[in-house]
Design a protein around this motif. Sequence first.
Motif, PDB file in Angstrom:
ATOM      1  N   LYS A   1       0.708  -1.275  -0.237  1.00  0.00           N
ATOM      2  CA  LYS A   1      -0.062   0.071  -0.004  1.00  0.00           C
ATOM      3  C   LYS A   1       0.703   1.052  -0.115  1.00  0.00           C
ATOM      4  O   LYS A   1       0.611   2.283  -0.555  1.00  0.00           O
ATOM      5  CB  LYS A   1      -1.321  -0.024   1.151  1.00  0.00           C
ATOM      6  N   GLU A   2       2.330   1.220   0.836  1.00  0.00           N
ATOM      7  CA  GLU A   2       2.803   2.273   0.708  1.00  0.00           C
ATOM      8  C   GLU A   2       3.318   2.629  -0.359  1.00  0.00           C
ATOM      9  O   GLU A   2       3.959   3.760  -0.578  1.00  0.00           O
ATOM     10  CB  GLU A   2       3.381   2.405   1.816  1.00  0.00           C
ATOM     11  N   ALA A   3       3.754   1.631  -1.097  1.00  0.00           N
ATOM     12  CA  ALA A   3       4.839   1.073  -2.540  1.00  0.00           C
ATOM     13  C   ALA A   3       3.664   2.268  -3.563  1.00  0.00           C
ATOM     14  O   ALA A   3       4.280   2.883  -3.882  1.00  0.00           O
ATOM     15  CB  ALA A   3       5.269   0.142  -2.878  1.00  0.00           C
ATOM     16  N   LEU A   4       2.601   1.880  -3.691  1.00  0.00           N
ATOM     17  CA  LEU A   4       1.605   2.502  -4.375  1.00  0.00           C
ATOM     18  C   LEU A   4       1.044   3.799  -4.132  1.00  0.00           C
ATOM     19  O   LEU A   4       1.341   4.894  -5.528  1.00  0.00           O
ATOM     20  CB  LEU A   4      -0.049   1.544  -4.492  1.00  0.00           C
ATOM     21  N   TYR A   5       0.880   4.351  -2.889  1.00  0.00           N
ATOM     22  CA  TYR A   5       0.908   5.708  -2.217  1.00  0.00           C
ATOM     23  C   TYR A   5       2.134   6.610  -2.764  1.00  0.00           C
ATOM     24  O   TYR A   5       2.588   8.021  -3.036  1.00  0.00           O
ATOM     25  CB  TYR A   5      -0.094   6.154  -1.238  1.00  0.00           C
ATOM     26  N   THR A   6       2.833   6.164  -2.821  1.00  0.00           N
ATOM     27  CA  THR A   6       4.488   7.000  -3.019  1.00  0.00           C
ATOM     28  C   THR A   6       4.782   6.579  -4.063  1.00  0.00           C
ATOM     29  O   THR A   6       4.914   8.194  -5.639  1.00  0.00           O
ATOM     30  CB  THR A   6       5.935   6.069  -1.983  1.00  0.00           C
ATOM     31  N   PHE A   7       4.672   5.686  -5.247  1.00  0.00           N
ATOM     32  CA  PHE A   7       4.968   5.547  -7.152  1.00  0.00           C
ATOM     33  C   PHE A   7       3.961   7.171  -7.402  1.00  0.00           C
ATOM     34  O   PHE A   7       4.190   7.633  -7.882  1.00  0.00           O
ATOM     35  CB  PHE A   7       4.685   4.320  -6.925  1.00  0.00           C
ATOM     36  N   GLU A   8       2.585   6.933  -6.576  1.00  0.00           N
ATOM     37  CA  GLU A   8       1.544   8.107  -7.196  1.00  0.00           C
ATOM     38  C   GLU A   8       2.294   9.146  -6.540  1.00  0.00           C
ATOM     39  O   GLU A   8       2.198  10.048  -7.672  1.00  0.00           O
ATOM     40  CB  GLU A   8      -0.146   7.035  -6.564  1.00  0.00           C
ATOM     41  N   SER A   9       2.288   9.462  -5.683  1.00  0.00           N
ATOM     42  CA  SER A   9       3.292  10.967  -5.208  1.00  0.00           C
ATOM     43  C   SER A   9       4.143  11.147  -6.411  1.00  0.00           C
ATOM     44  O   SER A   9       4.654  12.614  -6.733  1.00  0.00           O
ATOM     45  CB  SER A   9       3.848  10.621  -3.725  1.00  0.00           C
ATOM     46  N   ASP A  10       5.101  10.210  -6.653  1.00  0.00           N
ATOM     47  CA  ASP A  10       6.622  10.660  -7.210  1.00  0.00           C
ATOM     48  C   ASP A  10       5.834  10.719  -8.747  1.00  0.00           C
ATOM     49  O   ASP A  10       6.665  12.203  -9.369  1.00  0.00           O
ATOM     50  CB  ASP A  10       7.661   9.367  -7.890  1.00  0.00           C
ATOM     51  N   ILE A  11       4.971  10.032  -9.441  1.00  0.00           N
ATOM     52  CA  ILE A  11       4.565  10.753 -10.638  1.00  0.00           C
ATOM     53  C   ILE A  11       4.451  12.180 -10.636  1.00  0.00           C
ATOM     54  O   ILE A  11       3.874  12.983 -12.071  1.00  0.00           O
ATOM     55  CB  ILE A  11       4.428   9.344 -11.134  1.00  0.00           C
ATOM     56  N   ILE A  12       3.281  11.841 -10.035  1.00  0.00           N
ATOM     57  CA  ILE A  12       2.043  13.508  -9.644  1.00  0.00           C
ATOM     58  C   ILE A  12       2.991  14.520  -9.574  1.00  0.00           C
ATOM     59  O   ILE A  12       2.853  15.814 -10.128  1.00  0.00           O
ATOM     60  CB  ILE A  12       1.094  12.991  -8.573  1.00  0.00           C
ATOM     61  N   ASN A  13       4.757  14.203  -8.864  1.00  0.00           N
ATOM     62  CA  ASN A  13       5.385  15.504  -8.465  1.00  0.00           C
ATOM     63  C   ASN A  13       6.056  16.026  -9.590  1.00  0.00           C
ATOM     64  O   ASN A  13       6.662  16.680 -10.004  1.00  0.00           O
ATOM     65  CB  ASN A  13       6.271  15.019  -6.598  1.00  0.00           C
ATOM     66  N   LYS A  14       6.488  14.475 -10.703  1.00  0.00           N
ATOM     67  CA  LYS A  14       6.732  14.898 -11.854  1.00  0.00           C
ATOM     68  C   LYS A  14       6.397  15.067 -12.963  1.00  0.00           C
ATOM     69  O   LYS A  14       7.133  16.249 -13.847  1.00  0.00           O
ATOM     70  CB  LYS A  14       7.916  13.562 -12.352  1.00  0.00           C
ATOM     71  N   TYR A  15       5.360  14.669 -13.670  1.00  0.00           N
ATOM     72  CA  TYR A  15       5.033  15.570 -14.751  1.00  0.00           C
ATOM     73  C   TYR A  15       3.717  16.210 -14.467  1.00  0.00           C
ATOM     74  O   TYR A  15       2.938  16.779 -15.270  1.00  0.00           O
ATOM     75  CB  TYR A  15       3.878  13.515 -14.862  1.00  0.00           C
TER      76      TYR A  15
ATOM     77  N   VAL B   1       0.970  -2.280 -11.916  1.00  0.00           N
ATOM     78  CA  VAL B   1       2.043  -1.681 -12.534  1.00  0.00           C
ATOM     79  C   VAL B   1       3.095  -0.623 -11.607  1.00  0.00           C
ATOM     80  O   VAL B   1       4.326  -0.482 -12.109  1.00  0.00           O
ATOM     81  CB  VAL B   1       1.092  -0.199 -12.807  1.00  0.00           C
ATOM     82  N   ALA B   2       2.933  -0.441 -10.495  1.00  0.00           N
ATOM     83  CA  ALA B   2       4.098   0.842  -9.975  1.00  0.00           C
ATOM     84  C   ALA B   2       5.772  -0.477  -9.575  1.00  0.00           C
ATOM     85  O   ALA B   2       6.298   0.155  -9.565  1.00  0.00           O
ATOM     86  CB  ALA B   2       2.983   0.700  -8.710  1.00  0.00           C
ATOM     87  N   LEU B   3       4.360  -1.732  -9.123  1.00  0.00           N
ATOM     88  CA  LEU B   3       5.832  -3.195  -8.794  1.00  0.00           C
ATOM     89  C   LEU B   3       6.630  -2.947 -10.315  1.00  0.00           C
ATOM     90  O   LEU B   3       7.700  -3.179 -10.661  1.00  0.00           O
ATOM     91  CB  LEU B   3       5.150  -4.016  -8.676  1.00  0.00           C
TER      92      LEU B   3
END
Length: 231
Positions: free
Chosen positions: A50-64, A173-175
């Motif tokens: 769960k933490e991995a998914l939300y962290t991934f989404e935070s990263d791509i939102i911050n990037k794109y 997708v995140a993994l």
Amino acid sequence: MSTRILKISLLLIIAFNLSCNTNEAKLEQFKYADQKETITCNTGYDAILKEALYTFESDIINKYDPKQKNKLRAYRAYISNYISNRTALQETVSPHTKAVFDVLKSKKTLWNGKQLNYSSPEVTCIIDNLNDKNLKQTIQSLLSVNSMSSDLFAAPLRSSTAYSRDAYLATFVALDLYYSKLHDIDFSKVDLTANTPKPEPIDFNKTPAKTPLKVKEPINNNIDHTGHNHN
């Protein structure tokens, strides 16, 4: 089996389990523990996934899409850049991502070398629970002929938005398209702090909107009594 041999066997099993546990990294901080639950696969570390998914989404939102913070737009941009081999992960990964990845990396059954282990119990559970029947069938067909790869899986995602509604697909997708690719990064050469989401700046020159005050109507004591009989 003698009692002595049985005791030795039990000691070896305990020692092996302790060794496996000590090799697994621990996550010191959960930033998204209060967020909506994602998957239930009884892995023993669903909270990490769960933490991995939300962290991934935070990263791509911050990037794109750092200004509008549109998650769907960020997903589409990341997948498009992934297919074009232009993800620039060194400019995307945050310090928290590295901490999450260290924990994921220590889960040996999750990986087949640097690739996601598609036949692991964790990934099998995720695939079995996908809502999108077409994507699920695509993955299962590729797996049945031993041809599954992240590159082949990414292509049909370009015309799909199912990940925005399906936590299992989003986790996959995140993994598969993100964390598995972090194996190739030399983190000693990356300034992760440069990718940390920046807080929104406060514009001190902007005058806050004022709520108009309601003026209380004065009480009129000078009432005209003309025409009234006060006898």
